[in-house]
Design a protein around this motif. Sequence first.
Motif, PDB file in Angstrom:
ATOM      1  N   MET A   1       0.849  -1.178   0.000  1.00 54.08           N
ATOM      2  CA  MET A   1       0.000   0.000   0.000  1.00 54.08           C
ATOM      3  C   MET A   1       0.892   1.237   0.000  1.00 54.08           C
ATOM      4  SD  MET A   1      -3.125   1.167   2.517  1.00 54.08           S
ATOM      5  CE  MET A   1      -2.274   1.097   4.050  1.00 54.08           C
ATOM      6  N   THR A   2       0.584   2.172  -0.872  1.00 53.76           N
ATOM      7  CA  THR A   2       1.296   3.441  -0.944  1.00 53.76           C
ATOM      8  C   THR A   2       0.382   4.526  -0.401  1.00 53.76           C
ATOM      9  OG1 THR A   2       2.406   2.692  -2.935  1.00 53.76           O
ATOM     10  CG2 THR A   2       2.464   5.045  -2.480  1.00 53.76           C
ATOM     11  N   TYR A   3       0.758   5.109   0.729  1.00 55.07           N
ATOM     12  CA  TYR A   3      -0.046   6.159   1.350  1.00 55.07           C
ATOM     13  C   TYR A   3      -0.011   7.411   0.476  1.00 55.07           C
ATOM     14  CZ  TYR A   3      -1.513   9.724   4.642  1.00 55.07           C
ATOM     15  OH  TYR A   3      -2.158  10.771   5.239  1.00 55.07           O
ATOM     16  N   VAL A   4      -1.131   8.088   0.380  1.00 58.46           N
ATOM     17  CA  VAL A   4      -1.217   9.353  -0.340  1.00 58.46           C
ATOM     18  C   VAL A   4      -1.829  10.387   0.610  1.00 58.46           C
ATOM     19  CG1 VAL A   4      -3.466   8.810  -1.374  1.00 58.46           C
ATOM     20  CG2 VAL A   4      -1.988  10.473  -2.463  1.00 58.46           C
ATOM     21  N   PRO A   5      -1.267  11.588   0.679  1.00 58.91           N
ATOM     22  CA  PRO A   5      -1.863  12.621   1.543  1.00 58.91           C
ATOM     23  C   PRO A   5      -3.304  12.910   1.114  1.00 58.91           C
ATOM     24  CG  PRO A   5       0.302  13.300   0.765  1.00 58.91           C
ATOM     25  CD  PRO A   5      -0.065  12.058   0.004  1.00 58.91           C
ATOM     26  N   HIS A   6      -4.188  12.948   2.098  1.00 57.66           N
ATOM     27  CA  HIS A   6      -5.602  13.128   1.808  1.00 57.66           C
ATOM     28  C   HIS A   6      -6.292  13.733   3.032  1.00 57.66           C
ATOM     29  CE1 HIS A   6      -5.279   9.240   3.843  1.00 57.66           C
ATOM     30  NE2 HIS A   6      -6.443   9.566   4.391  1.00 57.66           N
ATOM     31  N   HIS A   7      -7.539  14.108   2.847  1.00 56.62           N
ATOM     32  CA  HIS A   7      -8.372  14.490   3.980  1.00 56.62           C
ATOM     33  C   HIS A   7      -9.784  13.970   3.734  1.00 56.62           C
ATOM     34  CE1 HIS A   7      -9.092  17.873   1.200  1.00 56.62           C
ATOM     35  NE2 HIS A   7     -10.252  18.014   1.798  1.00 56.62           N
ATOM     36  N   ILE A   8     -10.471  13.696   4.846  1.00 57.99           N
ATOM     37  CA  ILE A   8     -11.844  13.190   4.798  1.00 57.99           C
ATOM     38  C   ILE A   8     -12.765  14.308   5.254  1.00 57.99           C
ATOM     39  CG2 ILE A   8     -13.445  11.422   5.642  1.00 57.99           C
ATOM     40  CD1 ILE A   8     -11.025  10.325   4.011  1.00 57.99           C
ATOM     41  N   THR A   9     -13.827  14.522   4.512  1.00 58.72           N
ATOM     42  CA  THR A   9     -14.790  15.572   4.817  1.00 58.72           C
ATOM     43  C   THR A   9     -16.194  14.990   4.784  1.00 58.72           C
ATOM     44  OG1 THR A   9     -13.389  17.251   3.801  1.00 58.72           O
ATOM     45  CG2 THR A   9     -15.712  17.806   4.060  1.00 58.72           C
ATOM     46  N   GLU A  10     -17.003  15.368   5.767  1.00 55.74           N
ATOM     47  CA  GLU A  10     -18.423  15.008   5.697  1.00 55.74           C
ATOM     48  C   GLU A  10     -19.105  16.011   4.788  1.00 55.74           C
ATOM     49  OE1 GLU A  10     -22.375  13.921   8.314  1.00 55.74           O
ATOM     50  OE2 GLU A  10     -20.494  14.310   9.377  1.00 55.74           O
ATOM     51  N   LEU A  11     -19.834  15.508   3.821  1.00 56.90           N
ATOM     52  CA  LEU A  11     -20.483  16.364   2.835  1.00 56.90           C
ATOM     53  C   LEU A  11     -21.953  16.578   3.183  1.00 56.90           C
ATOM     54  CD1 LEU A  11     -19.020  14.742  -0.391  1.00 56.90           C
ATOM     55  CD2 LEU A  11     -18.305  16.890   0.654  1.00 56.90           C
ATOM     56  N   THR A  12     -22.370  17.817   3.164  1.00 54.26           N
ATOM     57  CA  THR A  12     -23.786  18.153   3.263  1.00 54.26           C
ATOM     58  C   THR A  12     -24.411  17.944   1.888  1.00 54.26           C
ATOM     59  OG1 THR A  12     -23.380  20.433   2.631  1.00 54.26           O
ATOM     60  CG2 THR A  12     -23.282  19.923   5.001  1.00 54.26           C
ATOM     61  N   ALA A  13     -25.711  18.135   1.794  1.00 51.61           N
ATOM     62  CA  ALA A  13     -26.370  18.039   0.492  1.00 51.61           C
ATOM     63  C   ALA A  13     -25.787  19.069  -0.472  1.00 51.61           C
ATOM     64  CB  ALA A  13     -27.876  18.224   0.645  1.00 51.61           C
ATOM     65  N   ALA A  14     -25.549  20.285   0.000  1.00 55.96           N
ATOM     66  CA  ALA A  14     -24.963  21.325  -0.858  1.00 55.96           C
ATOM     67  C   ALA A  14     -23.538  20.952  -1.265  1.00 55.96           C
ATOM     68  CB  ALA A  14     -24.978  22.665  -0.138  1.00 55.96           C
ATOM     69  N   GLY A  15     -22.760  20.410  -0.343  1.00 56.37           N
ATOM     70  CA  GLY A  15     -21.403  19.980  -0.656  1.00 56.37           C
ATOM     71  C   GLY A  15     -21.389  18.832  -1.645  1.00 56.37           C
TER      72      GLY A  15
END
Length: 177
Positions: free
Chosen positions: A1-15
Motif C-alpha cells: 500500500m502506498t499512502y497518499v496525503p488526503h483528507h476526509i470531509t463530511e459532505l452536506t447536500a450542498a457539498g
Amino acid sequence: MTYVPHHITELTAAGMVQHLDDLCRVLIDSVADGAAISFMAPVSTHDAERFWLNDVRTALDDGSRHLFGAFVDTRLVGTVQLVVGMPPNQQHRAEISKMVVHPHGRRRGLGTALMSEALTVAKRAGKTLITLDTRTGDVSEMLYRGLGFEEAGVIPDFAFDPDGKARHATTYMYRYL
C-alpha cells in the motif's frame, strides 16, 4: 500500500452537489472496473447523477444518512455513506453503504480513512452496532476485517456482477463500537 496525503470531509447536500462531477466519475469508473455496488455496467452520467441527486441528497436532507468524501488535494476520489435512519427497534445500529474509492486511488489508505471517519460519527451518534454487506472474497472484505468487522453469514448468488455475466455471493458483516 502506498499512502497518499488526503483528507476526509463530511459532505452536506450542498457539498455533495458541489462535488457532483467527481462523485459521478468515482461511481461510473468504479463500476466499469468491476465494483459490486448495486449498479450494472456501464453506468450513464444521467443514472449516476440521479442516484446522487435523488437517492442520496434526499437522505442527507432528512438526516437519515451521512456522506463522507476522501479528497486528494481538492479532488474527491472516494466516498462512503453511513445510514443512521433505522426502524424504531434498531435505533442502536447503523449501516455502511456504498464504500467506493476510484480505481486510481485504491490501496492508498483512503478506504481505511473513510471507514474510520464513518465509525467515529456512528459512535458519536450513539450507535453501538454497525452492519454492512460486501461481495464475498472482494478486497473490501479484507479491509473490513482489518477494521474489526466480523462475518455474520454468506448468501450465495446474491447479486449479478456489474458485467451481468455471473452472480456472486455477499458476506454480511458487523462490528460493535
